[in-house]
Design an enzyme around this catalytic site. Structure first.
Site, PDB file in Angstrom:
ATOM      1  N   HIS A  66      16.388   7.698 -65.964  1.00 29.67           N
ATOM      2  CA  HIS A  66      14.766   8.878 -66.460  1.00 29.67           C
ATOM      3  C   HIS A  66      15.736  10.186 -67.080  1.00 29.67           C
ATOM      4  O   HIS A  66      15.148  10.625 -67.879  1.00 29.67           O
ATOM      5  CB  HIS A  66      13.882   8.400 -65.018  1.00 29.67           C
ATOM      6  CG  HIS A  66      13.460   7.691 -65.307  1.00 29.67           C
ATOM      7  ND1 HIS A  66      12.550   7.241 -63.535  1.00 29.67           N
ATOM      8  CD2 HIS A  66      12.208   6.741 -65.332  1.00 29.67           C
ATOM      9  CE1 HIS A  66      12.030   6.308 -64.009  1.00 29.67           C
ATOM     10  NE2 HIS A  66      11.613   5.946 -64.829  1.00 29.67           N
TER      11      HIS A  66
ATOM     12  N   LYS B 249      -2.768   1.451 -60.033  1.00 24.31           N
ATOM     13  CA  LYS B 249      -1.486   0.984 -58.915  1.00 24.31           C
ATOM     14  C   LYS B 249      -1.603   1.378 -57.864  1.00 24.31           C
ATOM     15  O   LYS B 249      -1.456   2.267 -57.739  1.00 24.31           O
ATOM     16  CB  LYS B 249      -0.505   1.540 -60.545  1.00 24.31           C
ATOM     17  CG  LYS B 249       0.421   0.517 -60.967  1.00 24.31           C
ATOM     18  CD  LYS B 249       1.036   0.897 -62.054  1.00 24.31           C
ATOM     19  CE  LYS B 249       2.363   0.042 -63.143  1.00 24.31           C
ATOM     20  NZ  LYS B 249       2.805   1.128 -63.829  1.00 24.31           N
TER      21      LYS B 249
ATOM     22  N   SER C   1      13.253   1.511 -61.034  1.00 18.62           N
ATOM     23  CA  SER C   1      12.912   2.411 -60.289  1.00 18.62           C
ATOM     24  C   SER C   1      12.288   1.170 -58.680  1.00 18.62           C
ATOM     25  O   SER C   1      12.624   1.161 -57.457  1.00 18.62           O
ATOM     26  CB  SER C   1      11.095   2.493 -59.941  1.00 18.62           C
ATOM     27  OG  SER C   1      11.249   4.424 -60.693  1.00 18.62           O
TER      28      SER C   1
ATOM     29  N   ARG D 207      15.316   0.173 -72.545  1.00 20.75           N
ATOM     30  CA  ARG D 207      16.665  -0.402 -71.727  1.00 20.75           C
ATOM     31  C   ARG D 207      17.441  -1.463 -72.651  1.00 20.75           C
ATOM     32  O   ARG D 207      18.636  -1.469 -72.446  1.00 20.75           O
ATOM     33  CB  ARG D 207      16.613  -0.629 -70.146  1.00 20.75           C
ATOM     34  CG  ARG D 207      15.915   0.508 -68.799  1.00 20.75           C
ATOM     35  CD  ARG D 207      15.942   0.366 -68.069  1.00 20.75           C
ATOM     36  NE  ARG D 207      14.404  -0.040 -68.051  1.00 20.75           N
ATOM     37  CZ  ARG D 207      13.782  -0.823 -67.332  1.00 20.75           C
ATOM     38  NH1 ARG D 207      14.163  -0.146 -66.143  1.00 20.75           N
ATOM     39  NH2 ARG D 207      12.530  -0.704 -67.397  1.00 20.75           N
TER      40      ARG D 207
HETATM   41  O1  PNS Z   1       6.384   3.927 -66.013  1.00 27.32           O
HETATM   42  P1  PNS Z   1       5.749   2.963 -66.745  1.00 27.32           P
HETATM   43  O2  PNS Z   1       4.764   2.693 -65.135  1.00 27.32           O
HETATM   44  O3  PNS Z   1       6.102   2.370 -67.441  1.00 27.32           O
HETATM   45  O4  PNS Z   1       4.934   3.759 -66.974  1.00 27.32           O
HETATM   46  C1  PNS Z   1       3.719   3.435 -67.675  1.00 27.32           C
HETATM   47  C2  PNS Z   1       3.183   4.598 -67.710  1.00 27.32           C
HETATM   48  C3  PNS Z   1       1.676   5.506 -67.018  1.00 27.32           C
HETATM   49  C4  PNS Z   1       3.422   5.119 -69.177  1.00 27.32           C
HETATM   50  C5  PNS Z   1       1.244   3.448 -68.877  1.00 27.32           C
HETATM   51  O5  PNS Z   1       0.882   2.469 -68.466  1.00 27.32           O
HETATM   52  C6  PNS Z   1       0.416   4.687 -68.960  1.00 27.32           C
HETATM   53  O6  PNS Z   1       0.473   5.465 -70.213  1.00 27.32           O
HETATM   54  N1  PNS Z   1      -0.758   4.482 -68.867  1.00 27.32           N
HETATM   55  C7  PNS Z   1      -2.358   5.511 -68.120  1.00 27.32           C
HETATM   56  C8  PNS Z   1      -3.146   4.615 -69.239  1.00 27.32           C
HETATM   57  C9  PNS Z   1      -2.961   4.552 -71.199  1.00 27.32           C
HETATM   58  O7  PNS Z   1      -3.405   5.504 -71.107  1.00 27.32           O
HETATM   59  N2  PNS Z   1      -2.770   3.626 -71.096  1.00 27.32           N
HETATM   60  C10 PNS Z   1      -2.800   3.159 -72.244  1.00 27.32           C
HETATM   61  C11 PNS Z   1      -1.146   3.387 -73.324  1.00 27.32           C
HETATM   62  S1  PNS Z   1      -1.825   2.369 -74.441  1.00 27.32           S
END
Ligand code: PNS
Length: 163
Positions: A18, A42, A129, A91
């Site tokens: 990250h 989550k 992670s 990645r």
């Molecule tokens: O590190 P991650 O878990 O891959 O991050 C995912 C994250 C938190 C960026 C994604 O789940 C997110 O944006 N969640 C907020 C809810 C949202 O806006 N979802 C729609 C995206 S199209």
């Protein structure tokens, strides 16, 4: 107009993969927010406060970059920060399906928002992670992939002795 970018994620916890993306992104914009998701659906190992504290310590010294948090729709948060760039790390090909779904939906709802995918250094291609937490919990040492604060927090969380 300043180019403001948001790099969102769970960061549970932040890894050197990250951080590699944070460094690359910070060179492309005028200000970067590393936005820690506060998503109660989550299950996270670390609280949002702990995740933010780890990010804050890890990004110290990287120019025009700060930690931030968001709840609910990411696009709304990005808009409220007056950002127009959304950073995500890619990645490997296996990330693409999920990332493209997210980027396409965000583009549909927020046409002014541009998702920019950055590729981390190849050392971090298979780093995540979850894998770091799994192996640390079982006693392996993966310090080379983690900021020092994360190593300490993981040891404390999993009640591991320092060796
Ligand atoms: O590190 P991650 O878990 O891959 O991050 C995912 C994250 C938190 C960026 C994604 O789940 C997110 O944006 N969640 C907020 C809810 C949202 O806006 N979802 C729609 C995206 S199209």
């Amino acid at each position: 107009m300043p180019r403001i970018a948001v790099y969102p994620g769970s960061f549970d916890p932040i890894t050197n993969g990250h951080l590699d993306i944070v460094r690359r992104a910070s060179r492309l914009c005028d200000h970067l927010y590393v936005a820690v998701a506060d998503n109660s659906v989550k299950h996270h190992t670390f609280s949002v406060g702990e995740r933010m504290a780890m990010v804050r310590a890890a990004i110290r010294g990287i120019p025009h970059c700060e930690v931030d948090t968001f709840h609910g729709l990411l696009g709304e948060h990005v808009k409220s920060m007056k950002a127009t760039i959304l950073i995500r790390g890619l990645r490997a090909v296996s990330d693409m399906d999920y990332e493209f779904q997210m980027a396409s939906m965000n583009r549909r709802i927020y046409p002014d928002l541009e998702t920019v995918f950055l590729m981390p250094d190849e050392r971090y291609t298979y780093l995540s992670s979850s894998i770091v937490k799994d192996v640390t919990r079982m006693g392996a040492h993966v310090e080379e992939y983690l900021p020092p604060i994360v190593v300490r927090m993981l040891r404390r969380k999993f009640k591991l002795r320092k060796v």
